[in-house]
Design a protein around this motif. Structure first.
Motif, PDB file in Angstrom:
ATOM      1  N   VAL A   1     -10.194   5.538   2.372  1.00  8.97           N
ATOM      2  CA  VAL A   1      -9.675   4.895   2.123  1.00  8.97           C
ATOM      3  C   VAL A   1      -9.794   5.557   0.919  1.00  8.97           C
ATOM      4  CG1 VAL A   1      -8.978   2.799   1.040  1.00  8.97           C
ATOM      5  CG2 VAL A   1     -10.026   3.415   3.788  1.00  8.97           C
ATOM      6  N   GLU A   2      -8.552   6.157   0.007  1.00  6.94           N
ATOM      7  CA  GLU A   2      -8.524   6.416  -1.262  1.00  6.94           C
ATOM      8  C   GLU A   2      -7.872   5.170  -2.076  1.00  6.94           C
ATOM      9  OE1 GLU A   2      -6.034  10.124  -1.754  1.00  6.94           O
ATOM     10  OE2 GLU A   2      -4.977   9.250  -3.478  1.00  6.94           O
ATOM     11  N   ASP A   3      -8.958   5.404  -3.466  1.00  7.69           N
ATOM     12  CA  ASP A   3      -8.278   4.131  -4.526  1.00  7.69           C
ATOM     13  C   ASP A   3      -7.832   2.868  -3.421  1.00  7.69           C
ATOM     14  OD1 ASP A   3      -8.065   5.894  -6.081  1.00  7.69           O
ATOM     15  OD2 ASP A   3      -6.066   6.326  -6.925  1.00  7.69           O
ATOM     16  N   GLY A   4      -8.953   2.672  -3.037  1.00  5.93           N
ATOM     17  CA  GLY A   4      -7.818   1.166  -1.987  1.00  5.93           C
ATOM     18  C   GLY A   4      -8.885  -0.153  -3.215  1.00  5.93           C
TER      19      GLY A   4
ATOM     20  N   VAL B   1     -13.805  12.395  -3.468  1.00  2.62           N
ATOM     21  CA  VAL B   1     -12.373  12.979  -4.244  1.00  2.62           C
ATOM     22  C   VAL B   1     -11.412  13.231  -4.362  1.00  2.62           C
ATOM     23  CG1 VAL B   1     -12.579  14.108  -6.814  1.00  2.62           C
ATOM     24  CG2 VAL B   1     -14.598  13.169  -6.373  1.00  2.62           C
ATOM     25  N   LEU B   2     -10.048  12.337  -4.704  1.00  2.00           N
ATOM     26  CA  LEU B   2      -9.077  13.589  -4.613  1.00  2.00           C
ATOM     27  C   LEU B   2      -9.012  14.815  -5.617  1.00  2.00           C
ATOM     28  CD1 LEU B   2      -6.879  12.642  -2.579  1.00  2.00           C
ATOM     29  CD2 LEU B   2      -4.660  12.435  -4.465  1.00  2.00           C
ATOM     30  N   ILE B   3      -8.580  15.907  -4.756  1.00  5.37           N
ATOM     31  CA  ILE B   3      -7.849  16.539  -6.176  1.00  5.37           C
ATOM     32  C   ILE B   3      -6.793  16.625  -5.998  1.00  5.37           C
ATOM     33  CG2 ILE B   3      -8.680  19.081  -6.461  1.00  5.37           C
ATOM     34  CD1 ILE B   3     -11.834  17.639  -6.819  1.00  5.37           C
ATOM     35  N   LYS B   4      -5.995  17.039  -7.651  1.00  9.78           N
ATOM     36  CA  LYS B   4      -5.161  17.591  -8.160  1.00  9.78           C
ATOM     37  C   LYS B   4      -5.456  18.267  -9.536  1.00  9.78           C
ATOM     38  CE  LYS B   4      -2.561  13.038  -7.102  1.00  9.78           C
ATOM     39  NZ  LYS B   4      -2.538  11.753  -6.992  1.00  9.78           N
ATOM     40  N   LEU B   5      -4.438  19.460  -8.677  1.00  9.39           N
ATOM     41  CA  LEU B   5      -4.559  20.189 -10.191  1.00  9.39           C
ATOM     42  C   LEU B   5      -4.128  19.743 -11.349  1.00  9.39           C
ATOM     43  CD1 LEU B   5      -3.613  22.651  -7.473  1.00  9.39           C
ATOM     44  CD2 LEU B   5      -5.513  23.806  -9.043  1.00  9.39           C
TER      45      LEU B   5
ATOM     46  N   PHE C   1       0.943  -1.693   0.051  1.00 10.40           N
ATOM     47  CA  PHE C   1      -0.168  -0.280   0.474  1.00 10.40           C
ATOM     48  C   PHE C   1       1.170   1.207   0.024  1.00 10.40           C
ATOM     49  CE2 PHE C   1      -3.828  -2.230   2.035  1.00 10.40           C
ATOM     50  CZ  PHE C   1      -3.771  -3.300   0.622  1.00 10.40           C
ATOM     51  N   GLN C   2       0.017   1.887  -0.679  1.00  7.39           N
ATOM     52  CA  GLN C   2       1.463   3.261  -0.626  1.00  7.39           C
ATOM     53  C   GLN C   2       1.043   4.073   0.378  1.00  7.39           C
ATOM     54  OE1 GLN C   2       1.096   5.546  -4.657  1.00  7.39           O
ATOM     55  NE2 GLN C   2       0.596   6.769  -3.654  1.00  7.39           N
ATOM     56  N   GLU C   3       0.146   5.047   0.914  1.00  5.68           N
ATOM     57  CA  GLU C   3       0.297   5.536   1.554  1.00  5.68           C
ATOM     58  C   GLU C   3      -0.481   4.899   2.860  1.00  5.68           C
ATOM     59  OE1 GLU C   3      -1.303   9.592  -0.305  1.00  5.68           O
ATOM     60  OE2 GLU C   3       0.108   8.432  -2.250  1.00  5.68           O
TER      61      GLU C   3
ATOM     62  N   GLY D   1     -11.428   8.578  -4.510  1.00  4.73           N
ATOM     63  CA  GLY D   1     -11.115   8.120  -5.685  1.00  4.73           C
ATOM     64  C   GLY D   1     -10.525   9.395  -6.497  1.00  4.73           C
ATOM     65  N   ASP D   2      -9.212   8.644  -6.593  1.00  6.82           N
ATOM     66  CA  ASP D   2      -7.887   9.437  -6.935  1.00  6.82           C
ATOM     67  C   ASP D   2      -7.736   9.329  -8.624  1.00  6.82           C
ATOM     68  OD1 ASP D   2      -5.276  10.960  -7.807  1.00  6.82           O
ATOM     69  OD2 ASP D   2      -4.370   9.942  -6.788  1.00  6.82           O
ATOM     70  N   ASP D   3      -6.869   7.794  -8.800  1.00  2.68           N
ATOM     71  CA  ASP D   3      -7.151   7.374  -9.834  1.00  2.68           C
ATOM     72  C   ASP D   3      -8.449   6.722 -11.281  1.00  2.68           C
ATOM     73  OD1 ASP D   3      -4.589   7.653 -10.060  1.00  2.68           O
ATOM     74  OD2 ASP D   3      -4.041   5.040  -9.276  1.00  2.68           O
TER      75      ASP D   3
ATOM     76  N   LEU E   1      -5.739   5.483   4.743  1.00  2.54           N
ATOM     77  CA  LEU E   1      -4.882   4.646   3.366  1.00  2.54           C
ATOM     78  C   LEU E   1      -5.607   5.198   2.146  1.00  2.54           C
ATOM     79  CD1 LEU E   1      -6.005   1.322   4.631  1.00  2.54           C
ATOM     80  CD2 LEU E   1      -3.965   2.590   5.868  1.00  2.54           C
ATOM     81  N   ASP E   2      -4.318   5.509   1.620  1.00  5.94           N
ATOM     82  CA  ASP E   2      -4.230   5.231  -0.433  1.00  5.94           C
ATOM     83  C   ASP E   2      -3.364   3.984  -0.692  1.00  5.94           C
ATOM     84  OD1 ASP E   2      -4.700   5.834  -2.743  1.00  5.94           O
ATOM     85  OD2 ASP E   2      -2.907   7.877  -3.087  1.00  5.94           O
ATOM     86  N   PRO E   3      -3.818   3.283  -0.071  1.00  2.00           N
ATOM     87  CA  PRO E   3      -3.107   1.943  -1.558  1.00  2.00           C
ATOM     88  C   PRO E   3      -3.161   2.057  -2.895  1.00  2.00           C
ATOM     89  CG  PRO E   3      -4.894   1.098   0.052  1.00  2.00           C
ATOM     90  CD  PRO E   3      -5.483   2.705   0.044  1.00  2.00           C
TER      91      PRO E   3
HETATM   92 MG   LIG Z   1      -3.459   8.246  -4.716  1.00  2.00          MG
END
Ligand SMILES: [Mg+2]
Ligand SMILES: C=C(OP(=O)(O)O)C(=O)O
Length: 426
Positions: free
Chosen positions: A286-289, A336-340, A163-165, A313-315, A242-244
C-alpha cells in the motif's frame, strides 16, 4: 575520439495528457546524439522539486514550458558544454549550483532532469552499452516485478472511486515476459467483466479502467474476479497493490471519501480500514495510504502492519533524501516510491535509492501519470536492481513502451536475467 559534450538543446513536446513537457538533446564531439523526455505528475507531493511552467494563459492554459526550454538552451548549455558525459554527478551538482535554490525553483526541475537524463544516455551510447548496463554495471540483471495499475480512481479518473490506483503484481510468474502476460490477460478479462456488469470501460490517465463502482471495496472484488476468471490464483499467482494517494482526499484533518460517498475517516479509521482490507484481500503493498503530512499515522500503520505489508511512501518522501532519512529514523514506512522528476536529477535519485538499500528498505521505480514514449525508466529500474516497477496498464503506448523495453532487456540478458517475487515465496 573526443567524447566531450558539444551541444545541449531543449524543445517543447507534448506528454500523454496533451500537456507540454521538455525533450532535451545532448550531442557529443564524436557525433553521438542522445535525447530524454521529462514526465509530469497530477497527484503531486507538496515538497516535490519545482516543475517550471510559463503561466502564460495564451499558451496551453499557462502550462507551456518555454521558460524551462530557454533555461536549458541559454543557462545550462554553456556550463555543460565541454564536459565529460561520464561525470554525471559533477554535471548534476553543477546544475544544482547554477539553480541555487533548495527546490530547483529557478531553472526548473524539468529543465535539470531533462539534461541529467540525456547526459546519462549520451554516456551510455558513448560506452557502447545499453543504458541499464551503463547505469547499473555488470552485476545488475534483475527485471522488475510489474505493479500494474488496472483500475483508476482519485485524481486520475472522473469516476466514483476515491483510491487512485488498484494494481496487480504477478508474483507467481517465472520471468518478466510471463508476468506481463499474466497482467495483460487479467486486464482484458477485467474489461469483459466490467462490460457484463454494465460499467463503462473508459480508461484513466495511466490506462487503468475507470468505472463508476459503488464502493472502493468493489474495486478489489472485481479485480479478484478477473484474476480468477483469467485462470490465476489470487495471492499466489497474482496479488493486489494499492496507491490510494491519500493526500488527494485529505481535507481539514480528515480523509474524505467523497467520490464514493463513503464519508469521512480519521487516521485511525483509515489504518483500521487497511488492516481489514489486508485480512480480506491478498494485498501485498500500500502506497500513500495516508496523507503526506500524516507522519504519526504512517508510523502507526507501519508498527501495526509493517511485518505483513509493504508500506510505500510517495508524496511523503518525494524521492528526497532529506525526507527519506526522516522516514528511516521514525520508521514511517518500509519502502519508498522513486520518481526521477520529484527530485529532479539522476544523481539525487540514485542517492535516494542508496538510502533505501542501507536501511534494508524496498524501493519501487515509478512513472508519472503524465508520461512520454521515453523508456529511460525501464533501463533505470533494471540498473537499480530493486525488483519493482510501476508503469501503468497495457492499453496506452507511453506505458507499453516501458514494458516492451523490459521485454527487450530480458531477452538480451538471456539466461542471467533474474525475476523474483520481491516478497519471498507466496
Ligand atoms: Mg503514488
Ligand atoms: C504515479 C502517480 O501519480 P502522479 O504521477 O499523478 O503523482 C502516483 O501517485 O504514484
Amino acid at each position: 575520439m573526443n567524447r566531450s559534450i558539444r551541444s545541449v538543446k531543449a524543445m517543447e513536446i507534448l506528454d500523454s495528457r496533451g500537456n507540454p513537457t521538455l525533450r532535451v538533446f545532448v550531442g557529443l564531439e564524436n557525433g553521438i546524439m542522445a535525447s530524454a523526455s521529462v514526465p509530469s505528475g497530477a497527484s503531486t507531493g507538496e515538497n516535490e522539486a519545482v516543475e517550471l511552467r510559463d503561466g502564460d494563459p495564451r499558451r496551453y492554459g499557462g502550462k507551456g514550458v518555454l521558460q524551462a526550454v530557454n533555461h536549458v538552451n541559454m543557462l545550462i548549455a554553456p556550463e555543460v558544454i565541454g564536459r565529460d558525459p561520464i561525470c554525471q554527478a559533477e554535471i548534476d551538482r553543477l546544475m544544482l549550483e547554477l539553480d541555487g535554490t533548495p527546490n530547483k525553483g529557478r531553472l526548473g526541475a524539468n529543465a535539470i532532469l531533462g539534461v541529467s537524463q540525456a547526459v546519462a544516455r549520451a554516456a551510455a551510447l558513448n560506452a557502447n552499452l545499453p543504458l541499464y548496463a551503463y547505469l547499473g554495471g555488470p552485476g545488475e540483471f534483475r527485471l522488475p516485478m510489474p505493479m500494474m495499475n488496472i483500475l483508476n480512481g482519485g485524481k486520475h479518473a472522473d469516476n466514483s472511486v476515491d483510491f487512485q490506483e488498484f494494481m496487480i503484481m504477478p508474483l507467481g510468474a517465472a520471468c518478466f515476459a510471463e508476468g506481463l502476460r499474466y497482467c495483460a490477460e487479467v486486464f482484458h478479462t477485467l474489461k469483459n467483466i466490467l462490460k457484463k456488469k454494465g460499467y463503462n470501460t473508459n480508461v484513466g490517465d495511466e490506462g487503468g479502467f475507470a468505472p463508476n463502482l459503488k464502493s472502493n471495496e468493489e474495486a478489489c472484488e472485481v479485480i479478484l474476479e478477473a484474476i480468477e476468471a483469467a485462470g490465476y490464483r489470487p495471492g499466489q499467482d497474482i496479488a493486489l497493490a494499492l496507491d490510494p494517494a491519500a493526500s488527494s482526499f485529505f481535507e481539514a484533518g480528515t480523509y474524505n471519501l467523497s467520490k464514493s460517498g463513503q464519508g469521512k475517516k480519521s487516521t485511525d479509521e483509515m489504518v483500521a480500514l487497511y488492516e481489514e482490507w489486508v485480512r480480506r484481500y491478498p494485498i501485498v503493498s500500500v502506497e500513500d495510504g495516508l496523507a503526506e503530512n500524516d507522519w504519526p499515522g504512517f508510523e502507526k500503520k507501519t508498527a501495526l502492519l509493517g511485518d505483513r505489508l509493504q508500506i510505500v511512501g510517495d508524496d511523503l518522501y518525494v524521492t528526497n533524501p532529506h525526507y527519506i532519512r526522516r522516514g528511516i529514523a521514525e520508521k514511517a514506512s518500509n519502502a519508498v516510491l522513486i520518481k526521477l522528476n520529484q527530485i529532479g536529477s539522476v544523481t539525487e535519485t540514485i542517492e535516494a535509492i542508496q538510502l533505501c538499500r542501507q536501511a534494508g528498505w524496498a524501493f519501487v521505480i515509478s512513472h508519472r501519470s503524465g508520461e512520454t514514449e521515453d523508456t529511460f525508466l525501464a533501463d533505470f529500474a533494471v540498473a537499480m536492481g530493486g525488483g519493482q516497477i510501476k508503469t501503468g496498464s497495457v492499453c496506452r503506448s507511453e506505458r507499453i513502451a516501458k514494458y516492451n523495453r523490459l521485454l527487450e532487456i530480458e531477452a538480451e540478458l538471456g539466461q542471467v536475467a533474474l525475476f523474483q517475487n520481491p516478497f519471498g515465496k507466496q
